[in-house]
Write a protein that holds these residues in place. Structure first.
Motif, PDB file in Angstrom:
ATOM      1  N   GLY A 203      -3.357 -36.310  43.961  1.00 14.23           N
ATOM      2  CA  GLY A 203      -3.820 -37.011  45.151  1.00 14.23           C
ATOM      3  C   GLY A 203      -3.828 -38.513  44.995  1.00 14.23           C
ATOM      4  N   ASP A 204      -4.650 -39.172  45.816  1.00 14.97           N
ATOM      5  CA  ASP A 204      -4.674 -40.633  45.892  1.00 14.97           C
ATOM      6  C   ASP A 204      -5.252 -41.310  44.650  1.00 14.97           C
ATOM      7  OD1 ASP A 204      -3.617 -40.398  48.433  1.00 14.97           O
ATOM      8  OD2 ASP A 204      -5.573 -40.565  49.425  1.00 14.97           O
ATOM      9  N   MET A 205      -6.125 -40.613  43.943  1.00 19.05           N
ATOM     10  CA  MET A 205      -6.751 -41.178  42.743  1.00 19.05           C
ATOM     11  C   MET A 205      -6.532 -40.220  41.571  1.00 19.05           C
ATOM     12  SD  MET A 205     -10.293 -42.757  44.330  1.00 19.05           S
ATOM     13  CE  MET A 205     -10.773 -43.631  42.853  1.00 19.05           C
ATOM     14  N   PRO A 206      -5.287 -40.116  41.079  1.00 26.22           N
ATOM     15  CA  PRO A 206      -5.017 -39.149  40.009  1.00 26.22           C
ATOM     16  C   PRO A 206      -5.790 -39.487  38.737  1.00 26.22           C
ATOM     17  CG  PRO A 206      -3.102 -40.536  40.392  1.00 26.22           C
ATOM     18  CD  PRO A 206      -4.108 -40.889  41.439  1.00 26.22           C
ATOM     19  N   MET A 207      -6.159 -38.430  38.036  1.00 23.07           N
ATOM     20  CA  MET A 207      -6.895 -38.598  36.780  1.00 23.07           C
ATOM     21  C   MET A 207      -6.788 -37.305  35.985  1.00 23.07           C
ATOM     22  SD  MET A 207     -10.792 -38.214  38.282  1.00 23.07           S
ATOM     23  CE  MET A 207     -10.421 -39.044  39.816  1.00 23.07           C
ATOM     24  N   THR A 208      -7.104 -37.387  34.723  1.00 20.94           N
ATOM     25  CA  THR A 208      -7.184 -36.206  33.877  1.00 20.94           C
ATOM     26  C   THR A 208      -8.594 -36.116  33.332  1.00 20.94           C
ATOM     27  OG1 THR A 208      -4.856 -36.318  33.283  1.00 20.94           O
ATOM     28  CG2 THR A 208      -6.287 -35.043  31.833  1.00 20.94           C
ATOM     29  N   LEU A 209      -9.228 -34.980  33.566  1.00 20.31           N
ATOM     30  CA  LEU A 209     -10.595 -34.738  33.105  1.00 20.31           C
ATOM     31  C   LEU A 209     -10.549 -33.898  31.842  1.00 20.31           C
ATOM     32  CD1 LEU A 209     -12.175 -33.828  36.559  1.00 20.31           C
ATOM     33  CD2 LEU A 209     -12.062 -36.080  35.449  1.00 20.31           C
ATOM     34  N   ARG A 210     -11.469 -34.173  30.937  1.00 20.14           N
ATOM     35  CA  ARG A 210     -11.618 -33.403  29.697  1.00 20.14           C
ATOM     36  C   ARG A 210     -13.077 -32.987  29.568  1.00 20.14           C
ATOM     37  NH1 ARG A 210      -7.886 -34.244  25.711  1.00 20.14           N
ATOM     38  NH2 ARG A 210      -8.713 -32.241  25.018  1.00 20.14           N
ATOM     39  N   ILE A 211     -13.290 -31.803  29.070  1.00 16.93           N
ATOM     40  CA  ILE A 211     -14.640 -31.261  28.946  1.00 16.93           C
ATOM     41  C   ILE A 211     -15.490 -32.166  28.054  1.00 16.93           C
ATOM     42  CG2 ILE A 211     -16.018 -29.290  28.103  1.00 16.93           C
ATOM     43  CD1 ILE A 211     -14.426 -28.759  30.728  1.00 16.93           C
TER      44      ILE A 211
END
Length: 140
Positions: free
Chosen positions: A22-30
């Motif tokens: 989407g507009d604000m791509p990111m990668t999340l990690r636990i």
């Protein structure tokens, strides 16, 4: 707390990269704070979010068509609840498990995230509160 989920699966969940599109791509990690998620929360005026999928119930592989139908049903549930679903993918960096279509749902409470995860037969959901730290929430 004991879980019905085997240790290898739990480890894979902890290692997965939870990619928000989407507009604000990111990668999340636990268990890793996310400045990008905090910024998204602020931009949307929410205090929490959930990363959820309907794919591969109880970590049993389904074909792409079945997963697509399940995701569509989840998307409809999210919209009916009054929330927005941002397309996402859950992908382990190295174990060969296919990336799972997912959603980030800004504003979704922990209780509602649990309810949706249970409805779609998931082992866990990823939920972030005001601190923007994605946490693995086990459902079994």
């Amino acid at each position: 707390m004991a879980s019905a989920i085997d240790d290898a699966t739990l480890q894979a969940y902890r290692e997965t990269h939870y990619r928000v599109l989407g507009d604000m791509p990111m990668t999340l990690r636990i268990d890793q704070p996310s400045a990008a998620l905090a910024a998204l929360h602020r931009a949307l005026g929410v205090e929490c979010s959930a990363f959820i999928t309907a794919a591969n119930p109880f970590s049993q592989r389904c074909d792409d068509a079945a997963n697509a139908r399940r995701q569509q049903a989840l998307a409809q549930d999210v919209v009916q609840m009054g929330w927005r679903a941002i397309d996402a993918l859950g992908a382990h960096p190295s174990n060969g498990w296919p990336a799972e279509p997912s959603f980030l749902v800004p504003g979704l409470s922990l209780a509602d995230a649990r309810m949706l995860g249970e409805k779609y037969q998931q082992n866990a959901v990823v939920w972030s509160g005001e601190d923007a730290v994605p946490r693995l929430v086990l459902l079994r």
